[in-house]
Design an enzyme around this catalytic site. Structure first.
Site, PDB file in Angstrom:
ATOM      1  N   ASP A  18       0.864  -1.175   0.000  1.00 46.58           N
ATOM      2  CA  ASP A  18       0.000   0.000   0.000  1.00 46.58           C
ATOM      3  C   ASP A  18       0.910   1.237   0.000  1.00 46.58           C
ATOM      4  O   ASP A  18       2.094   1.141   0.338  1.00 46.58           O
ATOM      5  CB  ASP A  18      -0.866  -0.046   1.279  1.00 46.58           C
ATOM      6  CG  ASP A  18      -1.642   1.232   1.496  1.00 46.58           C
ATOM      7  OD1 ASP A  18      -2.350   1.648   0.559  1.00 46.58           O
ATOM      8  OD2 ASP A  18      -1.554   1.817   2.595  1.00 46.58           O
ATOM      9  N   ASP A  20      -0.329   5.173   0.755  1.00 48.37           N
ATOM     10  CA  ASP A  20      -0.627   6.191   1.773  1.00 48.37           C
ATOM     11  C   ASP A  20      -0.626   5.602   3.183  1.00 48.37           C
ATOM     12  O   ASP A  20      -1.363   4.661   3.468  1.00 48.37           O
ATOM     13  CB  ASP A  20      -1.982   6.842   1.505  1.00 48.37           C
ATOM     14  CG  ASP A  20      -1.959   7.691   0.241  1.00 48.37           C
ATOM     15  OD1 ASP A  20      -0.860   8.032  -0.220  1.00 48.37           O
ATOM     16  OD2 ASP A  20      -3.046   8.007  -0.277  1.00 48.37           O
ATOM     17  N   ASP A 224      -1.730  -0.550   6.027  1.00 46.32           N
ATOM     18  CA  ASP A 224      -1.999   0.097   7.324  1.00 46.32           C
ATOM     19  C   ASP A 224      -3.478   0.223   7.654  1.00 46.32           C
ATOM     20  O   ASP A 224      -3.813   0.713   8.720  1.00 46.32           O
ATOM     21  CB  ASP A 224      -1.374   1.497   7.357  1.00 46.32           C
ATOM     22  CG  ASP A 224      -2.132   2.469   6.464  1.00 46.32           C
ATOM     23  OD1 ASP A 224      -2.495   2.089   5.334  1.00 46.32           O
ATOM     24  OD2 ASP A 224      -2.384   3.602   6.905  1.00 46.32           O
TER      25      ASP A 224
END
Ligand SMILES: [Mg+2]
Length: 281
Positions: A18, A20, A224
């Protein structure tokens, strides 16, 4: 006596990440803190494949900064983009577009818009595609150049939901009946094809890498937030990057590692440790 030189070949590794809040800092979008681990991966020719909600145009800009020649996955698993130089990954594909082969898992954005149009009379929402550049700037905090790249969506529409939570559940069910699904991100509700999924895209990516990495590469995925769960669950080693502002993803993979630091510092910390474990120089 002859000295025996032991040559150890690192096992095939595939890293999928991922962006961001994971490889990029949540606030500054910098990946500086992850640079030492990224450089080790590059030196060992270990692919690092971004798997993100961002668009193809945003990724083309970012991969220049990252100095990356690896494929990338856009719009929450809607398509895998493979640079045309990576011929071994797309041998049976023939359509190039701006130097990339694009393998779609989602549906074209026109179809998403066609499904959304009649729903507008019963539900209150604004769509990214409705806004002028000025409105995008006001609603996202992006720069003009970034806003232009973010608006070049091919498979998914981002909605600002203006109705009740109950109406949202009803809306999501109606989308499901019409072959679409919705993902709640930090600010936007993404609407995309039902087959478009970060986990499904990772499975497809593994098949593409078979000629290079064999049938059983060790897949390391990093994320996250809860929209990374499908990707993290599809990995051999799921790395959950500390996220001070969100709910921790629920993952039941064979191995789950939690970083101490957030964002790129956490990325660096865990990947360095794993590269040591797999005897990567
Ligand atoms: Mg994230």
């Amino acid at each position: 006596m002859t000295e025996t030189i032991q040559i150890t070949t690192p096992p095939p590794l595939l890293i999928v990440t991922d962006l961001d809040g994971t490889l990029l800092d949540h606030h500054t979008y910098s990946f500086e803190a992850a640079r030492p681990a990224l450089e080790r991966c590059r030196a060992a020719a270990i692919p690092v494949v971004p798997n993100t909600s961002k668009t193809r145009a945003e990724l083309i800009a970012l991969r220049r900064q990252l100095d990356s020649s690896d494929p990338f996955i856009i719009e929450n698993g809607s398509a895998i983009c493979i640079p045309e130089q990576q011929i071994h990954l797309h041998a049976d594909q023939a359509s190039y577009d701006e130097g990339f082969v694009e393998l779609p898992l989602g549906v074209p954005i026109d179809e998403v818009h066609k499904t959304l149009a009649p729903l507008r009379k019963d539900f209150q929402f604004e769509a990214f595609g409705d806004w002028s550049t000025e409105q995008i700037l006001a609603n996202t905090g992006l720069t003009a150049e970034e806003a232009l790249a973010a608006s070049q969506r091919r498979y998914s529409e981002a909605l600002l939901w203006k109705d009740s939570d109950e109406k949202k559940r009803e809306f999501i069910e109606l989308l499901r009946q019409q072959g679409l699904h919705a993902l709640q991100g930090g600010r936007f509700l993404s609407v995309l094809g039902a087959e478009a999924d970060k986990g499904a895209a990772l499975e497809r990516l593994k098949q593409l890498y078979r000629p290079v990495l064999g049938d059983t590469p060790t897949v390391i995925a990093l994320g996250d937030s809860h929209n990374d769960e499908a990707m993290l669950n599809a990995a051999d080693i799921a790395v959950i990057i500390a996220n001070p502002s969100g709910r921790t993803p629920q993952v039941e993979g064979p191995e789950v590692i939690y970083s101490k630091a957030a964002g790129p510092a956490g990325w660096n910390e865990v990947i360095q440790t794993l590269l040591d474990r797999f005897d990567v120089e």
